[in-house]
Design a protein around this motif. Sequence first.
Motif, PDB file in Angstrom:
ATOM      1  N   LEU A   1      23.250  48.816   2.777  1.00  0.00           N
ATOM      2  CA  LEU A   1      21.801  48.627   2.706  1.00  0.00           C
ATOM      3  C   LEU A   1      21.265  47.918   3.952  1.00  0.00           C
ATOM      4  N   ALA A   2      22.010  46.971   4.483  1.00  0.00           N
ATOM      5  CA  ALA A   2      21.585  46.261   5.691  1.00  0.00           C
ATOM      6  C   ALA A   2      21.469  47.226   6.874  1.00  0.00           C
ATOM      7  N   ALA A   3      22.350  48.219   6.910  1.00  0.00           N
ATOM      8  CA  ALA A   3      22.353  49.185   8.008  1.00  0.00           C
ATOM      9  C   ALA A   3      21.117  50.090   7.996  1.00  0.00           C
ATOM     10  N   VAL A   4      20.438  50.167   6.859  1.00  0.00           N
ATOM     11  CA  VAL A   4      19.237  50.997   6.757  1.00  0.00           C
ATOM     12  C   VAL A   4      18.125  50.438   7.638  1.00  0.00           C
ATOM     13  N   GLY A   5      18.097  49.123   7.790  1.00  0.00           N
ATOM     14  CA  GLY A   5      17.147  48.504   8.700  1.00  0.00           C
ATOM     15  C   GLY A   5      15.907  47.919   8.057  1.00  0.00           C
ATOM     16  N   SER A   6      15.817  47.940   6.742  1.00  0.00           N
ATOM     17  CA  SER A   6      14.669  47.352   6.036  1.00  0.00           C
ATOM     18  C   SER A   6      15.096  46.056   5.359  1.00  0.00           C
ATOM     19  N   LEU A   7      14.231  45.056   5.414  1.00  0.00           N
ATOM     20  CA  LEU A   7      14.518  43.782   4.767  1.00  0.00           C
ATOM     21  C   LEU A   7      14.594  43.964   3.251  1.00  0.00           C
ATOM     22  N   PHE A   8      15.603  43.352   2.618  1.00  0.00           N
ATOM     23  CA  PHE A   8      15.739  43.413   1.165  1.00  0.00           C
ATOM     24  C   PHE A   8      16.339  42.120   0.644  1.00  0.00           C
ATOM     25  N   SER A   9      15.994  41.796  -0.599  1.00  0.00           N
ATOM     26  CA  SER A   9      16.592  40.653  -1.298  1.00  0.00           C
ATOM     27  C   SER A   9      17.761  41.171  -2.114  1.00  0.00           C
ATOM     28  N   PHE A  10      18.895  40.491  -2.010  1.00  0.00           N
ATOM     29  CA  PHE A  10      20.123  40.895  -2.699  1.00  0.00           C
ATOM     30  C   PHE A  10      20.509  39.768  -3.650  1.00  0.00           C
ATOM     31  N   PHE A  11      20.334  39.992  -4.949  1.00  0.00           N
ATOM     32  CA  PHE A  11      20.717  39.020  -5.973  1.00  0.00           C
ATOM     33  C   PHE A  11      22.088  39.418  -6.492  1.00  0.00           C
ATOM     34  N   HIS A  12      23.091  38.646  -6.092  1.00  0.00           N
ATOM     35  CA  HIS A  12      24.490  38.919  -6.397  1.00  0.00           C
ATOM     36  C   HIS A  12      24.906  38.088  -7.604  1.00  0.00           C
ATOM     37  N   VAL A  13      25.156  38.755  -8.717  1.00  0.00           N
ATOM     38  CA  VAL A  13      25.565  38.075  -9.942  1.00  0.00           C
ATOM     39  C   VAL A  13      27.068  37.831  -9.877  1.00  0.00           C
ATOM     40  N   LEU A  14      27.461  36.582 -10.100  1.00  0.00           N
ATOM     41  CA  LEU A  14      28.868  36.180  -9.993  1.00  0.00           C
ATOM     42  C   LEU A  14      29.329  35.556 -11.303  1.00  0.00           C
ATOM     43  N   GLY A  15      30.549  35.845 -11.692  1.00  0.00           N
ATOM     44  CA  GLY A  15      31.133  35.216 -12.870  1.00  0.00           C
ATOM     45  C   GLY A  15      31.451  33.758 -12.598  1.00  0.00           C
ATOM     46  N   SER A  16      31.753  33.046 -13.653  1.00  0.00           N
ATOM     47  CA  SER A  16      31.999  31.605 -13.525  1.00  0.00           C
ATOM     48  C   SER A  16      33.181  31.290 -12.614  1.00  0.00           C
TER      49      SER A  16
ATOM     50  N   TYR B   1      19.969  36.911   0.942  1.00  0.00           N
ATOM     51  CA  TYR B   1      21.079  36.866  -0.028  1.00  0.00           C
ATOM     52  C   TYR B   1      20.937  35.713  -1.015  1.00  0.00           C
ATOM     53  N   HIS B   2      21.147  36.030  -2.299  1.00  0.00           N
ATOM     54  CA  HIS B   2      21.064  35.041  -3.376  1.00  0.00           C
ATOM     55  C   HIS B   2      22.300  35.168  -4.265  1.00  0.00           C
ATOM     56  N   GLN B   3      22.865  34.039  -4.650  1.00  0.00           N
ATOM     57  CA  GLN B   3      23.989  34.025  -5.592  1.00  0.00           C
ATOM     58  C   GLN B   3      23.480  33.520  -6.935  1.00  0.00           C
TER      59      GLN B   3
ATOM     60  N   ALA C   1      16.259  33.152 -12.074  1.00  0.00           N
ATOM     61  CA  ALA C   1      16.785  33.203 -10.705  1.00  0.00           C
ATOM     62  C   ALA C   1      15.900  34.077  -9.820  1.00  0.00           C
ATOM     63  N   LEU C   2      15.459  35.207 -10.334  1.00  0.00           N
ATOM     64  CA  LEU C   2      14.584  36.097  -9.570  1.00  0.00           C
ATOM     65  C   LEU C   2      13.281  35.398  -9.213  1.00  0.00           C
ATOM     66  N   ASN C   3      12.725  34.665 -10.149  1.00  0.00           N
ATOM     67  CA  ASN C   3      11.453  33.976  -9.914  1.00  0.00           C
ATOM     68  C   ASN C   3      11.612  32.735  -9.046  1.00  0.00           C
ATOM     69  N   ALA C   4      12.744  32.030  -9.183  1.00  0.00           N
ATOM     70  CA  ALA C   4      12.968  30.821  -8.383  1.00  0.00           C
ATOM     71  C   ALA C   4      13.277  31.165  -6.928  1.00  0.00           C
ATOM     72  N   ASN C   5      13.943  32.302  -6.713  1.00  0.00           N
ATOM     73  CA  ASN C   5      14.224  32.797  -5.362  1.00  0.00           C
ATOM     74  C   ASN C   5      15.040  31.809  -4.527  1.00  0.00           C
ATOM     75  N   LYS C   6      15.941  31.063  -5.179  1.00  0.00           N
ATOM     76  CA  LYS C   6      16.784  30.097  -4.467  1.00  0.00           C
ATOM     77  C   LYS C   6      18.049  30.786  -3.946  1.00  0.00           C
ATOM     78  N   ALA C   7      18.691  30.158  -2.978  1.00  0.00           N
ATOM     79  CA  ALA C   7      19.928  30.701  -2.421  1.00  0.00           C
ATOM     80  C   ALA C   7      21.041  30.747  -3.469  1.00  0.00           C
ATOM     81  N   VAL C   8      21.125  29.712  -4.309  1.00  0.00           N
ATOM     82  CA  VAL C   8      22.133  29.649  -5.371  1.00  0.00           C
ATOM     83  C   VAL C   8      21.436  29.237  -6.659  1.00  0.00           C
ATOM     84  N   HIS C   9      21.695  29.977  -7.713  1.00  0.00           N
ATOM     85  CA  HIS C   9      21.112  29.667  -9.022  1.00  0.00           C
ATOM     86  C   HIS C   9      22.250  29.693 -10.045  1.00  0.00           C
TER      87      HIS C   9
END
Length: 183
Positions: free
Chosen positions: A94-109, A133-135, A162-170
Amino acid sequence: MKQFNHIMVIGGTGMLAEATRYLCKRSEVLTLFSRLGRSVEGVLANVVPIQADYHDGAYFAEAVSNSIVQYGPPSLVLAWFHEDKPAYQLAEQLAAVGSLFSFFHVLGSASANPVSSLVKLRQPYEALSNIDYHQVVLGFKHESSRSRWLTNWEISQGMIQALNANKAVHIVGCIEPWDARPS
């Protein structure tokens, strides 16, 4: 939360179904990638279910490319992968496409295990261009003298926060003390 042209969701039909419903109301089109091509019950007409298992890297990348050609690059991505490599490959594609995007990466505990590092995990993503990038780390709940895993409802509500807070880590729920994690 603002309105988006194209939102891409990977792994949003199970525990994240309510968060997917939330996002579909905030997008012109939402592409929903799942292994079985399932959609979420009760979603709006703007959801496009796409059957593509990320374990088949070439096929998954082609399906992502096709969705970009048809709907344009996504401006927001919600990604729940059980492995690190396909998540990074998607972000890189997606980064190679060249458009800015928000990536919310859901991670297990397990990503919050004291021997691992969320900072180290995020470094390759932050080295990519065009990515915000958001975790989102899924933890557990303390109740009385025991702990339990989060319910699907709690996970989706935490994801929406998390989507509404828009923090780096949630953190959804709690991740400490580590030895209090449910077995």
